[in-house]
Design a protein around this motif. Structure first.
Motif, PDB file in Angstrom:
ATOM      1  N   GLY A   1       0.267   4.451  -4.530  1.00 46.55           N
ATOM      2  CA  GLY A   1       1.336   5.395  -4.844  1.00 46.55           C
ATOM      3  C   GLY A   1       2.113   5.793  -3.596  1.00 46.55           C
ATOM      4  O   GLY A   1       3.353   5.826  -3.597  1.00 46.55           O
ATOM      5  N   VAL A   2       1.383   6.072  -2.507  1.00 46.23           N
ATOM      6  CA  VAL A   2       2.038   6.420  -1.249  1.00 46.23           C
ATOM      7  C   VAL A   2       2.875   5.257  -0.747  1.00 46.23           C
ATOM      8  O   VAL A   2       4.005   5.430  -0.275  1.00 46.23           O
TER       9      VAL A   2
ATOM     10  N   VAL B   1       6.136   4.943  -2.788  1.00 45.96           N
ATOM     11  CA  VAL B   1       7.097   6.006  -2.478  1.00 45.96           C
ATOM     12  C   VAL B   1       7.698   5.787  -1.088  1.00 45.96           C
ATOM     13  O   VAL B   1       8.888   6.048  -0.867  1.00 45.96           O
TER      14      VAL B   1
ATOM     15  N   VAL C   1      14.018  13.652  -2.156  1.00 45.40           N
ATOM     16  CA  VAL C   1      12.964  13.787  -3.159  1.00 45.40           C
ATOM     17  C   VAL C   1      11.800  12.853  -2.842  1.00 45.40           C
ATOM     18  O   VAL C   1      10.621  13.236  -2.914  1.00 45.40           O
ATOM     19  N   ALA C   2      12.128  11.595  -2.477  1.00 43.66           N
ATOM     20  CA  ALA C   2      11.080  10.633  -2.147  1.00 43.66           C
ATOM     21  C   ALA C   2      10.295  11.066  -0.911  1.00 43.66           C
ATOM     22  O   ALA C   2       9.073  10.902  -0.847  1.00 43.66           O
TER      23      ALA C   2
ATOM     24  N   ALA D   1       9.788  14.188   0.133  1.00 47.69           N
ATOM     25  CA  ALA D   1       8.906  15.292  -0.267  1.00 47.69           C
ATOM     26  C   ALA D   1       7.692  14.769  -1.033  1.00 47.69           C
ATOM     27  O   ALA D   1       6.555  15.213  -0.803  1.00 47.69           O
ATOM     28  N   ALA D   2       7.920  13.810  -1.926  1.00 46.07           N
ATOM     29  CA  ALA D   2       6.812  13.230  -2.679  1.00 46.07           C
ATOM     30  C   ALA D   2       5.846  12.488  -1.771  1.00 46.07           C
ATOM     31  O   ALA D   2       4.622  12.535  -1.955  1.00 46.07           O
ATOM     32  N   LEU D   3       6.391  11.824  -0.754  1.00 51.41           N
ATOM     33  CA  LEU D   3       5.552  11.086   0.192  1.00 51.41           C
ATOM     34  C   LEU D   3       4.633  12.023   0.960  1.00 51.41           C
ATOM     35  O   LEU D   3       3.433  11.766   1.099  1.00 51.41           O
TER      36      LEU D   3
ATOM     37  N   TRP E   1       3.684  15.037   0.030  1.00 48.53           N
ATOM     38  CA  TRP E   1       2.746  15.650  -0.919  1.00 48.53           C
ATOM     39  C   TRP E   1       1.608  14.687  -1.255  1.00 48.53           C
ATOM     40  O   TRP E   1       0.427  15.071  -1.261  1.00 48.53           O
ATOM     41  N   LEU E   2       1.939  13.429  -1.545  1.00 48.87           N
ATOM     42  CA  LEU E   2       0.920  12.449  -1.900  1.00 48.87           C
ATOM     43  C   LEU E   2      -0.019  12.168  -0.732  1.00 48.87           C
ATOM     44  O   LEU E   2      -1.234  12.039  -0.913  1.00 48.87           O
ATOM     45  N   GLU E   3       0.546  12.098   0.470  1.00 44.70           N
ATOM     46  CA  GLU E   3      -0.283  11.795   1.641  1.00 44.70           C
ATOM     47  C   GLU E   3      -1.271  12.923   1.915  1.00 44.70           C
ATOM     48  O   GLU E   3      -2.426  12.678   2.288  1.00 44.70           O
TER      49      GLU E   3
ATOM     50  N   ARG F   1      -2.595  14.942  -0.297  1.00 41.49           N
ATOM     51  CA  ARG F   1      -3.589  15.022  -1.368  1.00 41.49           C
ATOM     52  C   ARG F   1      -4.481  13.783  -1.458  1.00 41.49           C
ATOM     53  O   ARG F   1      -5.492  13.812  -2.160  1.00 41.49           O
TER      54      ARG F   1
END
Length: 437
Positions: free
Chosen positions: A195-196, A199, A224-225, A227-229, A231-233, A235
């Motif tokens: 997923g990381v 993204v 947006v991408a 921020a998602a990157l 957040w995913l990293e 978690r």
């Protein structure tokens, strides 16, 4: 016999990266012929270059992680075979849109080649000094691609058209596979954060689209991408980046990005100047780049020896100083020569510096991270310097001066980091160890 086998395999590994670099430089002098054949806009020309570079940059971190997880030798073979096959498809692309898409797939294969090649070098050469020398050989052989690219591209385009530049890749890919032979690599036990990785690819592609097309939508989606990157990293149970690697090597990563910004951007804008305003043929433009690229074929070997003896710091600092000076007086012959020596001093030392910091089993990831940042710099260089240079010779001078200023800033960051490191080491030596009571 063992040394001969190791060098043969190193040559095969280097030949694969030769292909990766050749495909960036060989296309540059073909852009006018490509546009005459397939049509398209100035932005289309940028995407013909950046379609490859964006996919390459976005996939490098994944390529390094996949190499560490599934075995560098296996991933290397997959990347080289894919590179040869897709190159053949590029040669017969009927329109610019399909060519850009195929170039993106070629970038993915290039990322697998590069991420695994650094892992293979770390496997073959375990000592820091011998690894530094091997990196010098690797950089010297692959630097030949930078010398051969514009000249070979100009010769092929002038004789046979732009499609011929892709037909040289399949036989070179076959030669690389034969040279590496039956090398086997250990398979890692870690997990890959797919997923990381996905993204990260999306973010880099959207970032390039924002710069090239000045798209507000792409800019919004890129944020947006990003921020998602993040957040995913945060978690992820197994982070994509090794712990502490960014903190330990941020200066090297920044420097790598700025160096590629300057080199790729300069190559792009000088090519447009030579074949546009100065009306040189593709072959004449290729010859004009020899003062820049020829020093990279031999000076990197000397740099590898210097890094093995004195460490990477002196070569990095000297290379940045030379590169900034060369950009100021480019595109004159003297400026091109100085840039060539600067690049060949700096790049092998940067690779050795960052890879040496990698924890055991993560050499591919560390190398992939450095080269991902470098290719992001290349995308930004072509995009930003291309926009600045649109109004001819004066614009080209401004673009080269901008790159020189960024190199000076990177040089200052390198000096500051190394001075702080020496000061901290000196303080540690002056503080006596406490005796337990």
């Amino acid at each position: 016999m063992l040394a001969t086998t190791s060098f043969r395999r190193l040559a095969g590994i280097s030949l694969a990266y030769f292909l990766v670099l050749l495909d960036t430089t060989v296309l540059t002098v073909a852009l006018p012929d490509l546009r005459a054949s397939l049509g398209g806009t100035f932005a289309g020309q940028q995407w013909a270059v950046n379609g490859y570079t964006v996919a390459f940059a976005a996939s490098l971190l994944t390529g390094g992680a996949v190499s560490d997880r599934y075995g560098a030798a296996r991933v290397f073979r997959l990347g080289v075979i894919g590179f040869g096959v897709i190159s053949l498809m590029c040669a017969f692309a009927p329109d610019l849109g399909l060519l850009i898409a195929l170039r993106a797939l070629l970038g993915l294969m290039g990322a697998l080649c590069l991420g695994s090649s650094l892992g293979l070098i770390a496997q073959l050469y375990t000592g820091p000094a011998e690894r530094a020398r091997a990196m010098g050989v690797w950089a010297g052989l692959t630097g030949t691609a930078l010398a051969a690219g514009p000249l070979l591209g100009g010769l092929l385009v002038e004789s046979y058209g732009w499609r011929a530049i892709f037909l040289i890749n399949p036989p070179l890919a076959a030669a690389s596979l034969i040279a590496v032979g039956g090398l086997v690599s250990a398979v890692g036990a870690g997990r890959i954060g797919w997923g990381v990785q996905a993204v990260a690819c999306a973010f880099l592609g959207l970032l390039a689209a924002t710069i090239i097309d000045a798209s507000l939508l792409a800019a919004s989606l890129a944020l947006v991408a990003l921020a998602a990157l993040v957040w995913l990293e945060r978690r992820a149970p197994a982070p994509t980046l090794p712990g502490g690697l960014l903190r330990a090597s941020w200066t090297g990563l920044l420097t790598g990005g700025v160096v590629n910004f300057a080199f790729s951007g300069a190559l792009f804008v000088i090519t447009l100047l030579l074949q546009g305003e100065r009306r040189l043929t593709p072959l004449e433009a290729g010859l004009a780049f020899l003062p820049l690229t020829v020093p990279m074929t031999f000076n990197a070997l000397l740099t590898g020896r210097l890094v093995a003896r004195y460490g990477p710091g002196p070569s990095i600092l000297a290379g940045l100083a030379l590169l900034s000076a060369g950009l100021v007086v480019a595109p004159s012959t003297a400026g091109m020569i100085i840039m060539g020596f600067g690049l060949s001093c700096c790049l092998p030392a940067l690779v050795a510096d960052v890879v040496s910091m990698a924890p055991p089993g993560t050499a591919g990831t560390a190398g992939g991270l450095l080269n991902a940042v470098r290719q992001v710099g290349a995308v930004l260089g072509v995009s930003v310097m291309g926009v600045v240079a649109r109004d001819g010779a004066d614009g080209t001078s401004r673009a080269l001066l901008l790159a020189a200023v960024l190199i000076v800033l990177a040089l200052a960051a390198q000096c500051g980091t190394r001075w702080a490191g020496r000061r901290a080491a000196g303080q540690d030596r002056r503080v006596p160890a406490r005796t337990p009571m």
